[in-house]
Design an enzyme around this catalytic site. Structure first.
Site, PDB file in Angstrom:
ATOM      1  NE  ARG A  60      16.896 -23.583   7.392  1.00 17.83           N
ATOM      2  CZ  ARG A  60      16.798 -23.899   8.847  1.00 17.83           C
ATOM      3  NH1 ARG A  60      18.009 -24.184   9.448  1.00 17.83           N
ATOM      4  NH2 ARG A  60      15.445 -23.989   8.773  1.00 17.83           N
ATOM      5  CG  HIS A  64      16.156 -19.067   7.925  1.00 19.73           C
ATOM      6  ND1 HIS A  64      16.153 -19.345   8.798  1.00 19.73           N
ATOM      7  CD2 HIS A  64      15.472 -19.734   6.697  1.00 19.73           C
ATOM      8  CE1 HIS A  64      15.539 -20.790   8.550  1.00 19.73           C
ATOM      9  NE2 HIS A  64      14.951 -21.245   7.130  1.00 19.73           N
ATOM     10  CG  ASP A  72      18.512  -7.155   7.407  1.00 19.79           C
ATOM     11  OD1 ASP A  72      18.696  -8.070   7.717  1.00 19.79           O
ATOM     12  OD2 ASP A  72      17.927  -6.083   7.920  1.00 19.79           O
ATOM     13  CB  SER A  74      18.153  -8.585  10.878  1.00 21.58           C
ATOM     14  OG  SER A  74      17.124  -9.504  10.077  1.00 21.58           O
ATOM     15  CG  ASN A  92      16.252 -18.777  12.408  1.00 21.80           C
ATOM     16  OD1 ASN A  92      15.496 -19.116  11.710  1.00 21.80           O
ATOM     17  ND2 ASN A  92      15.786 -17.182  12.142  1.00 21.80           N
ATOM     18  N   PRO A 161       8.738 -19.912   6.294  1.00 25.64           N
ATOM     19  CG  PRO A 161       9.013 -20.833   4.138  1.00 25.64           C
ATOM     20  CD  PRO A 161       9.562 -19.206   4.785  1.00 25.64           C
ATOM     21  CG  HIS A 191      15.061 -28.083   1.679  1.00 21.88           C
ATOM     22  ND1 HIS A 191      13.462 -27.891   1.520  1.00 21.88           N
ATOM     23  CD2 HIS A 191      15.310 -26.886   1.947  1.00 21.88           C
ATOM     24  CE1 HIS A 191      13.135 -27.404   2.569  1.00 21.88           C
ATOM     25  NE2 HIS A 191      14.669 -26.723   3.046  1.00 21.88           N
ATOM     26  CB  THR A 192      19.097 -30.880  -3.446  1.00 25.73           C
ATOM     27  OG1 THR A 192      20.724 -31.642  -4.150  1.00 25.73           O
ATOM     28  CG2 THR A 192      20.253 -29.767  -4.018  1.00 25.73           C
TER      29      THR A 192
HETATM   30  C1  HEM Z   1       9.916 -23.573   0.492  1.00 25.26           C
HETATM   31  C2  HEM Z   1       9.926 -23.081   1.861  1.00 25.26           C
HETATM   32  C3  HEM Z   1      11.503 -23.975   2.861  1.00 25.26           C
HETATM   33  C4  HEM Z   1      10.562 -24.446   4.288  1.00 25.26           C
HETATM   34  C5  HEM Z   1       9.455 -25.077   4.904  1.00 25.26           C
HETATM   35  C6  HEM Z   1      12.257 -24.886   4.806  1.00 25.26           C
HETATM   36  C7  HEM Z   1      12.045 -25.446   5.703  1.00 25.26           C
HETATM   37  C8  HEM Z   1      13.311 -26.302   6.004  1.00 25.26           C
HETATM   38  C9  HEM Z   1      13.542 -27.055   7.181  1.00 25.26           C
HETATM   39  C10 HEM Z   1      12.478 -27.364   8.312  1.00 25.26           C
HETATM   40  C11 HEM Z   1      14.214 -27.225   7.574  1.00 25.26           C
HETATM   41  C12 HEM Z   1      15.015 -28.078   8.626  1.00 25.26           C
HETATM   42  C13 HEM Z   1      15.666 -27.502   9.842  1.00 25.26           C
HETATM   43  C14 HEM Z   1      15.539 -28.371  11.200  1.00 25.26           C
HETATM   44  O1  HEM Z   1      14.799 -29.256  10.839  1.00 25.26           O
HETATM   45  O2  HEM Z   1      16.849 -28.029  12.190  1.00 25.26           O
HETATM   46  C15 HEM Z   1      15.347 -26.951   6.117  1.00 25.26           C
HETATM   47  C16 HEM Z   1      16.907 -27.279   6.007  1.00 25.26           C
HETATM   48  C17 HEM Z   1      17.470 -26.458   4.685  1.00 25.26           C
HETATM   49  N1  HEM Z   1      16.395 -25.339   4.115  1.00 25.26           N
HETATM   50 FE1  HEM Z   1      14.936 -25.195   4.138  1.00 25.26          FE
HETATM   51  N2  HEM Z   1      12.672 -24.154   3.879  1.00 25.26           N
HETATM   52  C18 HEM Z   1      12.234 -24.258   3.210  1.00 25.26           C
HETATM   53  C19 HEM Z   1      13.340 -22.779   1.696  1.00 25.26           C
HETATM   54  C20 HEM Z   1      14.654 -23.165   1.316  1.00 25.26           C
HETATM   55  C21 HEM Z   1      15.291 -22.379   0.898  1.00 25.26           C
HETATM   56  C22 HEM Z   1      14.786 -20.985  -0.067  1.00 25.26           C
HETATM   57  C23 HEM Z   1      16.645 -22.458   1.338  1.00 25.26           C
HETATM   58  C24 HEM Z   1      17.292 -21.391   0.428  1.00 25.26           C
HETATM   59  C25 HEM Z   1      17.768 -21.422  -0.900  1.00 25.26           C
HETATM   60  C26 HEM Z   1      16.438 -23.569   2.183  1.00 25.26           C
HETATM   61  C27 HEM Z   1      17.808 -24.170   2.581  1.00 25.26           C
HETATM   62  C28 HEM Z   1      17.524 -25.305   3.660  1.00 25.26           C
HETATM   63  C29 HEM Z   1      18.670 -25.531   3.643  1.00 25.26           C
HETATM   64  C30 HEM Z   1      20.406 -25.758   2.846  1.00 25.26           C
HETATM   65  C31 HEM Z   1      18.429 -26.885   4.965  1.00 25.26           C
HETATM   66  C32 HEM Z   1      19.885 -27.449   5.698  1.00 25.26           C
HETATM   67  C33 HEM Z   1      20.487 -26.827   6.025  1.00 25.26           C
HETATM   68  C34 HEM Z   1      21.468 -27.522   7.558  1.00 25.26           C
HETATM   69  O3  HEM Z   1      21.681 -28.756   7.097  1.00 25.26           O
HETATM   70  O4  HEM Z   1      22.195 -26.926   8.182  1.00 25.26           O
HETATM   71  N3  HEM Z   1      15.440 -23.497   2.210  1.00 25.26           N
HETATM   72  N4  HEM Z   1      14.339 -25.628   4.925  1.00 25.26           N
END
Ligand code: HEM
Ligand code: NAG
Ligand code: NAG
Ligand code: NAG
Ligand code: NAG
Length: 316
Positions: A60, A64, A72, A74, A92, A161, A191-192
């Site tokens: 993630r 970000h 970069d 940042s 974040n 987003p 998100h798997t």
């Molecule tokens: C499509 C738009 C996306 C949205 C709206 C989104 C939103 C989020 C949110 C809200 C969380 C949970 C954060 C929290 O509650 O602390 C999350 C977790 C995560 N996201 Fe996304 N995400 C998106 C795309 C992506 C992409 C493109 C990736 C990586 C290629 C990604 C990887 C992850 C991972 C791995 C987690 C779990 C992180 C952890 O357990 O520390 N996400 N995301």
């Protein structure tokens, strides 16, 4: 002998041309830090062995980073007198993790090859290595990114987003970065793995109709109507430490955790691609890997732009 030398000279000149042209190359550190890739991989592996979730957090971090003024590093900068960093931006704050692992990797690299490997490249490599170690696809990571000398919290709030996004908002936030509809759906498959805080999915589990009612109920105990904002739930209810197609299967069963997840399977044009990924690991892995390479190329600083930070948290 002489012709070998000529070939070598042509190759060197050509690679210098590529770098000047702002391209990344998987071979970038071959001469200057041949152990760079194995050092990052060993550190990522050790970190995941210590805490499985950190692999998700590292994946993630790269996302970000790249979505906010390019890949970069940042995202790694702490606040200074001259700018407010991205770490406290809405998506974040109290959410991004893995900064200490990046520091550890950087320390090892500084010992092996001082001042050579950028923090932005560390993020790109750690994202790939995490994915692989948790069972996902691999890809060649283009290298040669340099690190920014500034950060911008407003930009992080603008370009990342939120989980409340509808499908058209998701599509446009990816297309601003040069990423396609297919890239967006494939990358959402990240998100798997990993977890989300209650505050990120509360509205969905209490208000929405596109959620399996037993699934919603099972989440409510640990995520009450108010309070406990930081309680966690797995993004993939079945296998959140394995990089697989279960995330897409969940969407078919109305078991996406985030609103933005379920938007991908909610009676729209995205449904068919989600269905495809939910049955075909090979295709998902291929599309995910390709999209990660594309994401990793967003506006890199190359050549003489930026710098190679010594400490990922601050400019030199
Ligand atoms: C499509 C738009 C996306 C949205 C709206 C989104 C939103 C989020 C949110 C809200 C969380 C949970 C954060 C929290 O509650 O602390 C999350 C977790 C995560 N996201 Fe996304 N995400 C998106 C795309 C992506 C992409 C493109 C990736 C990586 C290629 C990604 C990887 C992850 C991972 C791995 C987690 C779990 C992180 C952890 O357990 O520390 N996400 N995301
Ligand atoms: C970030 O989170 C901390 C701790 O919860 C909070 O005190 C602070 O106000 C938050 N910062 C922003 C900019 O939202
Ligand atoms: C920070 O990002 C915002 C949103 O993209 C932009 O409007 C602003 O000009 C940027 N600030 C600086 C100092 O670059
Ligand atoms: C999607 O969200 C955007 C931004 O929040 C909003 O302006 C738009 O009206 C929404 N579109 C649909 C179809 O709901
Ligand atoms: C799914 O579609 C319904 C009906 O159009 C809409 O109300 C809802 O916001 C959409 N998204 C989710 C995740 O429920």
């Amino acid at each position: 002998m002489a012709s070998n030398l000529l070939v070598l000279l042509v190759l060197v000149a050509f690679s210098a041309f590529l770098k000047a042209d702002g391209q990344l190359s998987p071979e970038y550190y071959r001469g200057t830090c041949p152990k760079a890739l194995s050092i990052v991989e060993a550190e990522v592996r050790a970190a995941i062995n210590k805490e499985t979730r950190i692999g998700a957090s590292l994946l993630r971090l790269h996302f970000h980073d790249c979505f906010v003024n390019g890949c970069d590093a940042s995202v790694l900068l702490d606040d200074t007198g001259s700018f407010v960093g991205e770490k406290t931006a809405m998506p974040n704050n109290n959410s991004l993790r893995g900064f200490n692992v990046v520091d550890d990797i950087k320390a090892k690299l500084e010992k092996a090859c001082p001042g050579v490997v950028s923090c932005a490249d560390i993020l790109a490599l750690a994202a790939r290595d995490s994915t692989v170690y948790l069972g996902g696809p691999s890809w060649k990571v283009g290298l040669g990114r340099r690190d920014s000398v500034t950060a911008n919290r407003t930009a992080a709030n603008t370009f990342l987003p939120p989980p409340t996004s509808n499908l058209s908002a998701l599509v446009s936030s990816f297309s601003v970065q040069g990423l396609s509809f297919k890239d967006m759906v494939a990358l959402s498959g990240a998100h798997t793995i990993g977890r989300a805080r209650c505050t990120s999915f509360r509205a969905r589990i209490y208000n929405e109709r596109s959620i399996d009612s037993c699934f919603a109920e099972s989440l409510q105990c640990n995520c009450p109507v108010s309070g406990n904002d930081n309680n966690l739930a797995p993004l993939d209810v079945q296998t959140s430490t394995h990089f697989d197609i279960q995330y897409f299967k969940n969407l078919l069963n109305k078991k996406g955790l985030l609103h933005s997840d379920q938007e991908l399977y909610n009676g729209t044009s995205a449904d068919s691609l989600v269905k495809k990924y939910s049955t075909d690991t090979t295709v998902f892995f291929k599309d995910f890997a390709r999209a990660m390479v594309k994401m990793g190329k967003i506006k890199p600083l190359t050549g003489k732009k930026g710098e190679v930070r010594i400490n990922c948290r601050k400019v030199n």
